[in-house]
Design an enzyme around this catalytic site. Structure first.
Site, PDB file in Angstrom:
ATOM      1  N   ASP A 199     -19.879 -11.088   3.958  1.00 37.54           N
ATOM      2  CA  ASP A 199     -20.256  -9.833   4.633  1.00 37.54           C
ATOM      3  C   ASP A 199     -19.306  -8.688   4.292  1.00 37.54           C
ATOM      4  OD1 ASP A 199     -22.301 -11.265   6.127  1.00 37.54           O
ATOM      5  OD2 ASP A 199     -20.662 -12.030   7.366  1.00 37.54           O
ATOM      6  N   LYS A 224     -20.700  -6.704  -0.617  1.00 41.55           N
ATOM      7  CA  LYS A 224     -20.915  -6.969  -2.043  1.00 41.55           C
ATOM      8  C   LYS A 224     -22.171  -6.291  -2.565  1.00 41.55           C
ATOM      9  CE  LYS A 224     -20.710 -11.377  -1.250  1.00 41.55           C
ATOM     10  NZ  LYS A 224     -20.238 -11.294   0.149  1.00 41.55           N
ATOM     11  N   GLY A 271     -27.427 -12.360   2.891  1.00 39.42           N
ATOM     12  CA  GLY A 271     -28.159 -11.098   2.882  1.00 39.42           C
ATOM     13  C   GLY A 271     -27.283  -9.972   2.378  1.00 39.42           C
ATOM     14  N   HIS A 272     -27.719  -9.313   1.297  1.00 34.24           N
ATOM     15  CA  HIS A 272     -27.000  -8.161   0.776  1.00 34.24           C
ATOM     16  C   HIS A 272     -27.767  -6.898   1.142  1.00 34.24           C
ATOM     17  CE1 HIS A 272     -24.686 -10.618  -2.499  1.00 34.24           C
ATOM     18  NE2 HIS A 272     -24.329 -10.900  -1.281  1.00 34.24           N
ATOM     19  N   GLN A 314     -21.752 -14.887   0.095  1.00 35.44           N
ATOM     20  CA  GLN A 314     -20.687 -15.329   0.999  1.00 35.44           C
ATOM     21  C   GLN A 314     -19.311 -14.836   0.498  1.00 35.44           C
ATOM     22  OE1 GLN A 314     -22.885 -18.253   0.025  1.00 35.44           O
ATOM     23  NE2 GLN A 314     -24.231 -17.911   1.733  1.00 35.44           N
TER      24      GLN A 314
END
Length: 426
Positions: free
Chosen positions: A18, A21, A45-46, A226
């Protein structure tokens, strides 16, 4: 970041995930001809705030938002095909073309319905903090040499055999766990083979695509999910994910050799967060944690779970620099700290009266450490409009200087907001 001598760059999280990225990959992808996601699954999730609005990407690399960039899902990823198609449809509905721009590795493994059943049962009985999306069980089957690979869709008889064995094993484990849920092999096989006509046109050799792209002199960006402290070997085990999140995993998960990688950029928040259970030595007091969470909108992009919040931990980031071979840092969310009068920075730990400068090798020791803080003066001015490092308040620049000094890696980028233009190149 890209130069004639630097054409293959890894972007890796240098905390517990988180870190932002997606935002950094989106910015760097403008100069990349290929972006490859190399590990993880739909549990990541990005979030990217692009000109077309906010996009949350779970399996497709963030580079997809640049129409001149190709993307690939590498062999190190475990693929949830149904959610992949939902993601493709959502992107194309918003004017982002995917057809012809995305390749899925034939060596990637599927996340199947029985993996999700097993993961949900595991989450009920254990306190690791998984997302129950089948990621861990899918990797278990991969390592156990019983997984179903994407390329197997070309051979229905192989799929049928593997799915039947997988369902039988899963049902036995569910029964042993006291669960009344079961999976039906015929349903799983039918659903999987039903995806084949749409999925197979995307399928190919991702490693060869990376190799050929570099051989042409083009730029490649390898995107991780991650963070380093969630790596199955190098993270805070057992509170980790089931894949290699560190830069070493980028070579393996993209299908290239390590000598092809020219630089590794570690992404860190200007503070620290973590989702789920496990050690977080610099976790702030409840009122401070809530303030950071509120200002930083610290809720999981995939699960919506509130993130635990704390102060910058230089012990953790120094460790991430070492295990990833980081050549630079991108510090995101500096703007979240704009209104703090003082900002604590953890420089080292104390354990049983002794100074600890390196990350302990087990969570029992890590749970027992006491962080030692250096109080940095805040800058009490908005950084959101800064577009050059010189535009930042003196206090913010001193803070960044101290972070890179403690971490042992130079700061290359600074994020002061969610927009593309709010990423400063140093």
């Amino acid at each position: 970041m890209f130069t004639p001598d630097v054409r293959c760059v890894v972007v890796v999280g240098a905390q517990w995930g988180d870190e932002g990225k997606g935002k950094v990959v989106d910015a760097l992808a403008e100069r990349a001809q290929l972006v490859v996601r190399y590990q993880g699954g739909a549990n990541a999730g990005h979030t990217v705030d692009a000109p077309g609005g906010e996009f949350v990407l779970h399996q497709i690399p963030a580079g997809i938002l640049h129409v001149g960039t190709r993307c690939a899902i590498g062999n190190g990823v475990v693929l949830d095909a149904e959610t992949l198609f939902h993601e493709i449809d959502a992107l194309e509905a918003r004017g982002v073309p995917v057809e012809g721009r995305l390749l899925v590795s034939d060596r990637a493994h599927f996340v199947l319905p029985y993996h999700k059943l097993l993961d949900a049962e595991s989450a009920r009985s254990k306190k690791i903090g998984t997302t129950s999306r089948g990621i861990g069980p899918a990797y278990e089957d991969k390592v156990g040499r019983r997984g179903v690979r994407v390329g197997d869709l070309r051979h229905p008889e192989i799929v049928a055999k593997l799915v039947k064995a997988g369902c039988e094993r899963a049902n036995q484990l569910l029964a042993l766990a006291g669960s009344g849920k079961r999976c039906a092999a015929d349903d799983v096989e039918r659903g999987l083979l039903g995806l084949a006509p749409r999925l197979l046109p995307f399928v190919g050799d991702a490693g060869k695509l990376v190799w050929d792209t570099l051989a042409r002199g083009d730029n490649v960006l390898l995107e991780g999910a991650q963070g380093a402290l969630l790596d199955v070997d190098h993270g805070t085990y057992p509170f980790v994910t089931s894949s290699h999140t560190t830069a070493g995993g980028a070579a393996v998960g993209a299908g290239i050799g390590p000598t092809a990688i020219d630089a590794v950029l570690g992404i860190v928040k200007a503070y620290t967060t973590r989702v789920g259970n496990g050690p977080l030595p610099t976790e702030a007091k409840p009122e401070e944690s809530e303030r950071l969470r509120s200002i930083g909108d610290e809720f999981g992009a995939t699960t919506g779970r509130p993130r635990r919040c704390g102060w910058f931990d230089a012990v953790v980031v120094r460790y991430a620099v070492r295990v990833n071979g980081l050549t630079g840092l991108a510090v995101t969310k500096l703007d979240v700290l704009d209104d703090f009068e003082t900002v604590p920075v953890c420089t080292h730990y104390r354990l049983d009266g002794a100074r600890i400068d390196d990350l302990p090798d087990n969570v029992a020791a890590l749970d027992g450490v006491q962080p030692v803080y250096e109080l940095m003066p805040g800058w009490r001015r908005s950084t959101a409009a800064a577009r050059r490092i010189e535009d930042l308040p003196d206090g913010a620049r001193r803070y960044l200087d101290r972070l890179q000094e403690l971490a042992g890696a130079p700061v290359r980028y600074v994020g002061v907001g969610t927009k593309r233009e709010q990423l400063i190149q140093v």
